[in-house]
Design an enzyme around this catalytic site. Sequence first.
Site, PDB file in Angstrom:
ATOM      1  N   SER A  74       0.867  -1.184   0.000  1.00  0.00           N
ATOM      2  CA  SER A  74       0.000   0.000   0.000  1.00  0.00           C
ATOM      3  C   SER A  74       0.900   1.229   0.000  1.00  0.00           C
ATOM      4  CB  SER A  74      -0.838  -0.025   1.278  1.00  0.00           C
ATOM      5  OG  SER A  74      -1.391   1.242   1.552  1.00  0.00           O
ATOM      6  N   TYR A 129      -1.540  -1.628  10.124  1.00  0.00           N
ATOM      7  CA  TYR A 129      -1.568  -1.622   8.651  1.00  0.00           C
ATOM      8  C   TYR A 129      -0.235  -1.086   8.118  1.00  0.00           C
ATOM      9  CZ  TYR A 129      -3.801  -1.030   4.040  1.00  0.00           C
ATOM     10  OH  TYR A 129      -4.135  -1.107   2.707  1.00  0.00           O
TER      11      TYR A 129
HETATM   12  N1  LIG Z   1      -8.575  -0.469  -1.117  1.00  0.00           N
HETATM   13  C1  LIG Z   1      -7.542   0.340  -0.926  1.00  0.00           C
HETATM   14  O1  LIG Z   1      -7.693   1.568  -0.864  1.00  0.00           O
HETATM   15  C2  LIG Z   1      -6.157  -0.253  -0.828  1.00  0.00           C
HETATM   16  C3  LIG Z   1      -5.066   0.634  -0.992  1.00  0.00           C
HETATM   17  C4  LIG Z   1      -3.787   0.122  -0.907  1.00  0.00           C
HETATM   18  C5  LIG Z   1      -3.588  -1.233  -0.671  1.00  0.00           C
HETATM   19  N2  LIG Z   1      -4.655  -2.079  -0.506  1.00  0.00           N
HETATM   20  C6  LIG Z   1      -4.364  -3.489  -0.250  1.00  0.00           C
HETATM   21  O2  LIG Z   1      -4.821  -4.241  -1.343  1.00  0.00           O
HETATM   22  C7  LIG Z   1      -5.070  -5.594  -0.928  1.00  0.00           C
HETATM   23  C8  LIG Z   1      -6.423  -6.013  -1.464  1.00  0.00           C
HETATM   24  O3  LIG Z   1      -7.419  -5.253  -0.819  1.00  0.00           O
HETATM   25  P1  LIG Z   1      -8.707  -4.668  -1.535  1.00  0.00           P
HETATM   26  O4  LIG Z   1      -8.735  -3.208  -1.300  1.00  0.00           O
HETATM   27  O5  LIG Z   1      -8.806  -5.194  -2.918  1.00  0.00           O
HETATM   28  O6  LIG Z   1      -9.855  -5.271  -0.582  1.00  0.00           O
HETATM   29  P2  LIG Z   1     -10.898  -6.444  -0.796  1.00  0.00           P
HETATM   30  O7  LIG Z   1     -11.523  -6.665   0.519  1.00  0.00           O
HETATM   31  O8  LIG Z   1     -11.788  -6.117  -1.943  1.00  0.00           O
HETATM   32  O9  LIG Z   1      -9.986  -7.703  -1.186  1.00  0.00           O
HETATM   33  C9  LIG Z   1      -9.224  -8.395  -0.216  1.00  0.00           C
HETATM   34  C10 LIG Z   1      -9.561  -9.874  -0.314  1.00  0.00           C
HETATM   35  O10 LIG Z   1      -8.671 -10.572   0.583  1.00  0.00           O
HETATM   36  C11 LIG Z   1      -9.434 -11.626   1.160  1.00  0.00           C
HETATM   37  N3  LIG Z   1      -8.789 -12.079   2.401  1.00  0.00           N
HETATM   38  C12 LIG Z   1      -8.746 -11.461   3.598  1.00  0.00           C
HETATM   39  N4  LIG Z   1      -8.090 -12.217   4.502  1.00  0.00           N
HETATM   40  C13 LIG Z   1      -7.692 -13.333   3.831  1.00  0.00           C
HETATM   41  C14 LIG Z   1      -6.957 -14.485   4.207  1.00  0.00           C
HETATM   42  N5  LIG Z   1      -6.527 -14.677   5.470  1.00  0.00           N
HETATM   43  N6  LIG Z   1      -6.700 -15.423   3.266  1.00  0.00           N
HETATM   44  C15 LIG Z   1      -7.157 -15.266   1.987  1.00  0.00           C
HETATM   45  N7  LIG Z   1      -7.883 -14.206   1.581  1.00  0.00           N
HETATM   46  C16 LIG Z   1      -8.137 -13.247   2.499  1.00  0.00           C
HETATM   47  C17 LIG Z   1     -10.807 -11.026   1.383  1.00  0.00           C
HETATM   48  O11 LIG Z   1     -11.791 -12.025   1.548  1.00  0.00           O
HETATM   49  C18 LIG Z   1     -10.995 -10.181   0.125  1.00  0.00           C
HETATM   50  O12 LIG Z   1     -11.681 -10.891  -0.884  1.00  0.00           O
HETATM   51  C19 LIG Z   1      -4.991  -5.591   0.600  1.00  0.00           C
HETATM   52  O13 LIG Z   1      -3.774  -6.165   0.986  1.00  0.00           O
HETATM   53  C20 LIG Z   1      -5.063  -4.109   0.932  1.00  0.00           C
HETATM   54  O14 LIG Z   1      -4.420  -3.818   2.128  1.00  0.00           O
HETATM   55  C21 LIG Z   1      -5.931  -1.608  -0.601  1.00  0.00           C
END
Ligand SMILES: NC(=O)c1ccc[n+]([C@@H]2O[C@H](COP(=O)([O-])OP(=O)(O)OC[C@H]3O[C@@H](n4cnc5c(N)ncnc54)[C@H](O)[C@@H]3O)[C@@H](O)[C@H]2O)c1
Length: 275
Positions: free
Chosen positions: A145, A158
């Site tokens: 992130s 985080y």
């Molecule tokens: N959304 C944002 O603004 C943002 C910004 C920067 C980074 N991220 C990072 O991107 C990544 C994806 O997040 P997203 O925003 O697409 O959210 P999201 O919730 O849409 O996707 C995350 C997925 O990970 C799955 N998950 C959670 N714990 C798990 C586990 N123990 N084993 C397997 N799957 C698991 C969830 O069920 C979900 O489907 C994360 O690591 C998040 O920290 C998100």
Amino acid sequence: MNITSETVAVITGGASGIGLGLAEAVVDRGGSVVVSDIRHDALPAALEHLNGRGAPGRAIGVRADVSEAADVDALASSTMEAFGRVDLVCNNAGLVSPAMPAWEQEPATWDRMIRVKVMGVIHGIRSFVPHLVAQGSGHVLNTASSAGLAPLAGRSPYTTTMHAVVGLTETLDIELRAISGALGATVLCPGLVDTPLGANSATLGAISAPSGPPVDMRSLRPDILSPRQVADAALEAVAAGRVHVAPGGDVAERAQARVDLLLRDIIGRAPADRG
Ligand SMILES: NC(=O)c1ccc[n+]([C@@H]2O[C@H](COP(=O)([O-])OP(=O)(O)OC[C@H]3O[C@@H](n4cnc5c(N)ncnc54)[C@H](O)[C@@H]3O)[C@@H](O)[C@H]2O)c1
């Protein structure tokens, strides 16, 4: 590494958000994808979306909890059984932590974030990288992130785990490139992305369910990125062999501010101060 019709990708946390965007971008380029997620019930809709869009590639689903080494080992075995190889390993699964100062964060929160976000990526590396090394080619794409490049006050678990993923990926890239130029690693550090990360984190018990009606992030932050924009930027970086990719309006400025502060603290001046 370019995505072609020969490419096999595995994506953890692939049923939603950025992971689903990555899966879409791979099948649209003709590759095959193993979509994995802890939420078994979310996989059918993701597969229907991916396989029903007339894309040249195809997707299969495998449930795995990335915090469990045995699940990730089984995911690697399923991938090899289904496709006989793996080229792109996307360690993407994640959660968000509650908003409060570091000293008020519960031990259970620290434990969960470290198990999912740090150990989850480590399990992905341990289970899949030996296959890449044996093939002599392949790439690891770890999702961190912008909070892995600069601090995000109020979200210390985080920020801590995302910094760990950045350091781990930079180290892994050096180790892989020492073996072959056809191996490497990239860390994805996006700014705000339009995904249900908060709702999914609440469903999985990582944060309390938000009260009130769902917030329309697009109306609050018109510059918010779509998962597909982030996925396309990530795959471009993988193709170019870049170690970092950080899509999002203010990410470069935040990273610059951190690097300036770091250098000012340790050598007495920031790069911008040099004549
Ligand atoms: N959304 C944002 O603004 C943002 C910004 C920067 C980074 N991220 C990072 O991107 C990544 C994806 O997040 P997203 O925003 O697409 O959210 P999201 O919730 O849409 O996707 C995350 C997925 O990970 C799955 N998950 C959670 N714990 C798990 C586990 N123990 N084993 C397997 N799957 C698991 C969830 O069920 C979900 O489907 C994360 O690591 C998040 O920290 C998100």
